[in-house]
Design a protein around this motif. Structure first.
Motif, PDB file in Angstrom:
ATOM      1  N   ARG A  18       0.845  -1.192   0.000  1.00  0.00           N
ATOM      2  CA  ARG A  18       0.000   0.000   0.000  1.00  0.00           C
ATOM      3  C   ARG A  18       0.882   1.244   0.000  1.00  0.00           C
ATOM      4  O   ARG A  18       1.944   1.251   0.618  1.00  0.00           O
ATOM      5  N   VAL A  19       0.404   2.290  -0.666  1.00  0.00           N
ATOM      6  CA  VAL A  19       1.145   3.542  -0.711  1.00  0.00           C
ATOM      7  C   VAL A  19       0.145   4.695  -0.603  1.00  0.00           C
ATOM      8  O   VAL A  19      -0.986   4.600  -1.110  1.00  0.00           O
ATOM      9  N   TYR A  20       0.583   5.785   0.045  1.00  0.00           N
ATOM     10  CA  TYR A  20      -0.298   6.927   0.314  1.00  0.00           C
ATOM     11  C   TYR A  20       0.446   8.219  -0.011  1.00  0.00           C
ATOM     12  O   TYR A  20       1.615   8.387   0.344  1.00  0.00           O
ATOM     13  N   TYR A  21      -0.281   9.138  -0.656  1.00  0.00           N
ATOM     14  CA  TYR A  21       0.298  10.435  -0.986  1.00  0.00           C
ATOM     15  C   TYR A  21      -0.765  11.504  -0.787  1.00  0.00           C
ATOM     16  O   TYR A  21      -1.885  11.373  -1.295  1.00  0.00           O
ATOM     17  N   SER A  22      -0.430  12.557  -0.041  1.00  0.00           N
ATOM     18  CA  SER A  22      -1.375  13.638   0.237  1.00  0.00           C
ATOM     19  C   SER A  22      -0.812  14.969  -0.221  1.00  0.00           C
ATOM     20  O   SER A  22       0.408  15.175  -0.247  1.00  0.00           O
ATOM     21  N   PHE A  23      -1.706  15.879  -0.558  1.00  0.00           N
ATOM     22  CA  PHE A  23      -1.289  17.203  -1.005  1.00  0.00           C
ATOM     23  C   PHE A  23      -2.421  18.187  -0.729  1.00  0.00           C
ATOM     24  O   PHE A  23      -3.518  17.801  -0.295  1.00  0.00           O
ATOM     25  N   GLY A  24      -2.141  19.469  -0.969  1.00  0.00           N
ATOM     26  CA  GLY A  24      -3.127  20.503  -0.707  1.00  0.00           C
ATOM     27  C   GLY A  24      -3.015  21.022   0.711  1.00  0.00           C
ATOM     28  O   GLY A  24      -2.234  20.533   1.533  1.00  0.00           O
ATOM     29  N   THR A  25      -3.800  22.039   1.025  1.00  0.00           N
ATOM     30  CA  THR A  25      -3.800  22.631   2.351  1.00  0.00           C
ATOM     31  C   THR A  25      -4.180  21.596   3.398  1.00  0.00           C
ATOM     32  O   THR A  25      -5.209  20.933   3.280  1.00  0.00           O
ATOM     33  N   ASP A  26      -3.316  21.466   4.417  1.00  0.00           N
ATOM     34  CA  ASP A  26      -3.536  20.487   5.491  1.00  0.00           C
ATOM     35  C   ASP A  26      -3.723  19.076   4.947  1.00  0.00           C
ATOM     36  O   ASP A  26      -4.460  18.266   5.517  1.00  0.00           O
ATOM     37  N   ASP A  27      -3.047  18.758   3.825  1.00  0.00           N
ATOM     38  CA  ASP A  27      -3.144  17.421   3.212  1.00  0.00           C
ATOM     39  C   ASP A  27      -4.601  17.026   2.974  1.00  0.00           C
ATOM     40  O   ASP A  27      -5.031  15.906   3.273  1.00  0.00           O
ATOM     41  N   ARG A  28      -5.350  17.960   2.422  1.00  0.00           N
ATOM     42  CA  ARG A  28      -6.784  17.721   2.218  1.00  0.00           C
ATOM     43  C   ARG A  28      -7.047  16.612   1.219  1.00  0.00           C
ATOM     44  O   ARG A  28      -8.034  15.879   1.330  1.00  0.00           O
ATOM     45  N   PHE A  29      -6.184  16.463   0.219  1.00  0.00           N
ATOM     46  CA  PHE A  29      -6.371  15.453  -0.827  1.00  0.00           C
ATOM     47  C   PHE A  29      -5.400  14.296  -0.597  1.00  0.00           C
ATOM     48  O   PHE A  29      -4.202  14.511  -0.400  1.00  0.00           O
ATOM     49  N   GLY A  60      -4.746  -8.399  -7.234  1.00  0.00           N
ATOM     50  CA  GLY A  60      -5.761  -7.386  -6.971  1.00  0.00           C
ATOM     51  C   GLY A  60      -5.160  -6.001  -6.913  1.00  0.00           C
ATOM     52  O   GLY A  60      -3.970  -5.818  -6.641  1.00  0.00           O
ATOM     53  N   ALA A  61      -5.990  -4.995  -7.166  1.00  0.00           N
ATOM     54  CA  ALA A  61      -5.566  -3.605  -7.072  1.00  0.00           C
ATOM     55  C   ALA A  61      -6.750  -2.772  -6.607  1.00  0.00           C
ATOM     56  O   ALA A  61      -7.890  -3.019  -7.010  1.00  0.00           O
ATOM     57  N   GLN A  62      -6.468  -1.818  -5.756  1.00  0.00           N
ATOM     58  CA  GLN A  62      -7.486  -0.883  -5.273  1.00  0.00           C
ATOM     59  C   GLN A  62      -6.884   0.515  -5.246  1.00  0.00           C
ATOM     60  O   GLN A  62      -5.727   0.683  -4.848  1.00  0.00           O
ATOM     61  N   ILE A  63      -7.652   1.492  -5.666  1.00  0.00           N
ATOM     62  CA  ILE A  63      -7.200   2.872  -5.626  1.00  0.00           C
ATOM     63  C   ILE A  63      -8.324   3.751  -5.112  1.00  0.00           C
ATOM     64  O   ILE A  63      -9.489   3.535  -5.467  1.00  0.00           O
ATOM     65  N   GLU A  64      -7.974   4.688  -4.233  1.00  0.00           N
ATOM     66  CA  GLU A  64      -8.956   5.598  -3.665  1.00  0.00           C
ATOM     67  C   GLU A  64      -8.469   7.032  -3.782  1.00  0.00           C
ATOM     68  O   GLU A  64      -7.278   7.310  -3.602  1.00  0.00           O
ATOM     69  N   ALA A  65      -9.405   7.926  -4.057  1.00  0.00           N
ATOM     70  CA  ALA A  65      -9.163   9.368  -3.987  1.00  0.00           C
ATOM     71  C   ALA A  65      -9.989   9.907  -2.828  1.00  0.00           C
ATOM     72  O   ALA A  65     -11.222   9.831  -2.851  1.00  0.00           O
ATOM     73  N   ARG A  66      -9.309  10.404  -1.789  1.00  0.00           N
ATOM     74  CA  ARG A  66      -9.970  10.870  -0.580  1.00  0.00           C
ATOM     75  C   ARG A  66      -9.863  12.395  -0.508  1.00  0.00           C
ATOM     76  O   ARG A  66      -8.771  12.953  -0.632  1.00  0.00           O
ATOM     77  N   VAL A  67     -10.984  13.048  -0.289  1.00  0.00           N
ATOM     78  CA  VAL A  67     -11.038  14.503  -0.264  1.00  0.00           C
ATOM     79  C   VAL A  67     -11.675  14.954   1.045  1.00  0.00           C
ATOM     80  O   VAL A  67     -12.820  14.581   1.341  1.00  0.00           O
ATOM     81  N   GLY A  68     -10.938  15.735   1.826  1.00  0.00           N
ATOM     82  CA  GLY A  68     -11.476  16.253   3.077  1.00  0.00           C
ATOM     83  C   GLY A  68     -12.448  17.398   2.825  1.00  0.00           C
ATOM     84  O   GLY A  68     -12.120  18.363   2.128  1.00  0.00           O
ATOM     85  N   ILE A  69     -13.636  17.283   3.370  1.00  0.00           N
ATOM     86  CA  ILE A  69     -14.642  18.344   3.252  1.00  0.00           C
ATOM     87  C   ILE A  69     -14.575  19.247   4.476  1.00  0.00           C
ATOM     88  O   ILE A  69     -14.552  20.472   4.378  1.00  0.00           O
TER      89      ILE A  69
END
Length: 599
Positions: free
Chosen positions: A447-458, A519-528
């Motif tokens: 698994r790998v994780y990458y965040s970006f944007g203000t306060d790692d919103r994305f 198997g492969a899974q990908i997610e795009a997480r967006v903080g509201i």
């Protein structure tokens, strides 16, 4: 540079005695850039005191008088050492107003800061330095002479000395001289390393039920070896990870002990020994899963953890029938060295799945070793005996197993990761003692994780899985060692274990698990908000009849949306998925609810 002015207006709150609130608070700083202006705003107490409940005039005068030092500190932090500050309350300089002689009414507080020129370092020296010391890049002649950089340089020097065993290192002297005619600052810091120290004895206080000898063994403090802050931190972390303590604090003695040793005191607060818990999970396919446990954190007085678990699953679902399990686990910390734990488990269970029914008893003895902060390895031996019913018939078998695993975890969180990566490798060789065949099962999860944007919103999260069974085919390997796709752990939106391998047996098509999986899974997480985020996901799963993944098989995939609500124990997860391929493409919906991210 243009004049900057910021003003705040407060609504007056009338009391029976006096009117306290200032009508207007202004900060003027001719020539200040945005960075300096921000520092001055944050430093001023006068601009924020109006937020307090019913402030009185003397409160405003006290805040204004305090602002001289606070604003001067902000100027030094930015590298301005010739600044002047004027703070006028109702037109009178605040420094001339006695604290108890405040006016009855505060109308204006006007703050005027003349920063003066920006200073640069003329001299920038810290000595002596330990080998390998890395000072801040900004601490050098010609660089902006910010006061924070001087503190950072002194802190870096002290930290490096401490890392090399000089626990009592201090700043012996510092000379800070401003050369106003040249706009230069000379900064000279003298370090006193003191002697190199070794760890002295560990004294334990606060424990009542957990034996002192066990605490010493678990902490694993390397008494007699050269002092290291990392070793001290790890010792405290080992004690916390047992779960037997509410708090653990390891403190260094004020005085050096005999032979340049440093005694350490461990202050312990024990947790209540017994704990019970329960959980509920739900998906539209797998139905409801109920679980509960009872745990004792210190069963034999050495922080040993004894736990009993019970679970019932498949209630109201379409997964074949009701599953149950009843198990126990005993974990003994520091069984052979501080970083080696022993866990003994036993479990009876029934798995009533669409393609098989297994009644099973298993027991294992596992040794877990923490090699580094991120790397953990596990080896063990186990015994498994089962009765298995499939479309191929009924059989009984007993296997001797040797589970092996390695986990490398560099995530910033194990329940809601935003950065880092995770790799888990498992291998389980099995030897048939009665019935069945011998072989091995392997599994890889990355698994790998990458965040970006203000306060790692994305956050973008990706997962890959590979699995294989060698030495035994679909008819000989234990049915629960084989691979399926579909459901929350593999492909959301597709039916639970809906993809396997079809075989022709006696003229009839029989479905079993496969001997390989990809198997492969990908997610795009967006903080509201801080608590709520939305997720879009795509999952893929491939099941094959060859031990080599992605060979001689079929695939399925699913897409969907989800919502996360952050809590202290991890995000509450709600996912809604639908098939992205096959006969039911976009025609059905599956719902999954749980705690923690999907991966």
């Amino acid at each position: 540079m243009k004049l900057k002015q910021i003003s705040w207006t407060a609504v007056l709150l009338l009391s029976t005695a006096t009117v306290a609130a200032a009508q207007e608070v202004t900060i003027d700083a001719p020539g200040a850039d945005d960075t300096l202006m921000g520092l001055l705003q944050d430093a001023s107490l006068s601009r924020s005191i109006g937020d307090e409940t019913d402030p009185q005039p003397q409160d405003y005068v006290a805040a204004a008088r305090a602002d001289y030092r606070r604003l001067l500190t902000a100027l030094y932090a930015a590298g301005y050492y010739s600044g002047t500050i004027s703070i006028k309350v109702n037109g009178n300089e605040a420094a001339a107003i006695a604290p108890l002689a405040a006016p009855d009414r505060i109308d204006t507080i006007a703050i005027l800061v003349n920063p003066g020129p920006l200073f640069a370092f003329g001299r920038a020296e810290v000595a002596p330095l330990a080998p390998g010391t890395k000072l801040p890049d900004g601490f050098a002649p010609g660089k902006d002479a910010r006061a924070d950089v001087i503190r950072q340089a002194a802190g870096a020097a002290r930290t490096t000395w401490r890392d090399q065993g000089y626990a009592k290192v201090t700043v012996a002297n510092q000379q800070i001289v401003a050369r106003h005619t040249e706009n230069l600052l000379d900064a000279t810091v003298t370090i006193a390393p003191g002697p190199q120290l070794s760890f002295g004895p560990l004294t334990v206080t606060g424990n009542e039920k957990v034996r002192t000898s066990a605490i010493n063994r678990i902490a694993g403090l390397p008494t007699g070896q050269i002092y290291s802050p990392d070793d001290l931190t790890k010792a405290a972390q080992r004690l916390r990870e047992t779960g037997a303590f509410d708090s653990v604090s390891l403190t260094e003695a004020e005085e050096v002990g005999p032979g340049n040793t440093l005694p350490i005191t461990a202050t312990i607060a024990e947790s209540k020994p017994r704990r019970i818990g329960a959980g509920v999970e739900y998906s539209t396919v797998e139905g409801v899963r109920l679980s509960s446990y009872w745990m004792h954190r210190n069963i034999f007085g050495g922080a040993e953890n004894l736990r009993f678990d019970a679970a019932v699953a498949g209630l109201g679902g379409g997964t074949g029938g009701i599953d149950y399990s009843l198990g126990t686990a005993l974990r003994i910390p520091a069984i052979y060295g501080a970083d080696t734990d022993l866990t003994a488990t036993a479990e009876i269970s029934r798995e009533d799945e669409p393609d098989y029914l297994i009644d099973k008893f298993s027991t294992e003895v596992l040794v877990t070793r923490q090699l580094t902060d991120a790397l953990e390895v596990q080896v063990g031996v186990g015994l498994l005996t089962a009765k298995e019913v499939t479309d191929l018939g009924t059989r009984n078998y007993t296997l001797l197993t040797a589970p092996l695993a390695a986990t490398y975890d560099k995530r910033d969180s194990d329940t809601n990761a935003k950065k880092g990566y995770y790799i888990d490798v498992e291998a389980t060789p099995f030897l048939a003692l009665a019935g069945g065949s011998s072989g091995a099962r392997g599994y890889l999860d990355g698994r790998v994780y990458y965040s970006f944007g203000t306060d790692d919103r994305f956050t973008v999260a990706a997962r890959g899985q590979l699995g294989t069974v060698i030495g035994a085919d679909e008819t000989d390997a234990p049915a629960d060692y084989l691979f399926y796709a579909g459901g929350s752990g593999t492909v959301r939106g597709q039916g639970y274990k809906s993809l396997g391998v079809d075989r022709l047996v006696n003229g009839e098509v029989v479905t079993t698990g496969g001997t390989s999986y990809a198997g492969a899974q990908i997610e795009a997480r967006v903080g509201i908000t801080k608590a709520i985020s939305v997720v879009g996901f795509y999952d893929y799963g491939y099941v094959g009849s060859s031990p080599t993944p992605l060979v001689d098989g079929t695939y399925q995939d699913g897409v969907g949306l989800g919502v996360r609500y952050n809590t202290a124990i991890g995000p509450i997860r709600l996912d809604v998925g639908t098939p992205a391929s096959g006969d039911n493409q976009f025609k059905s919906v599956e719902v999954y609810i749980g705690i923690g991210q999907a991966f």
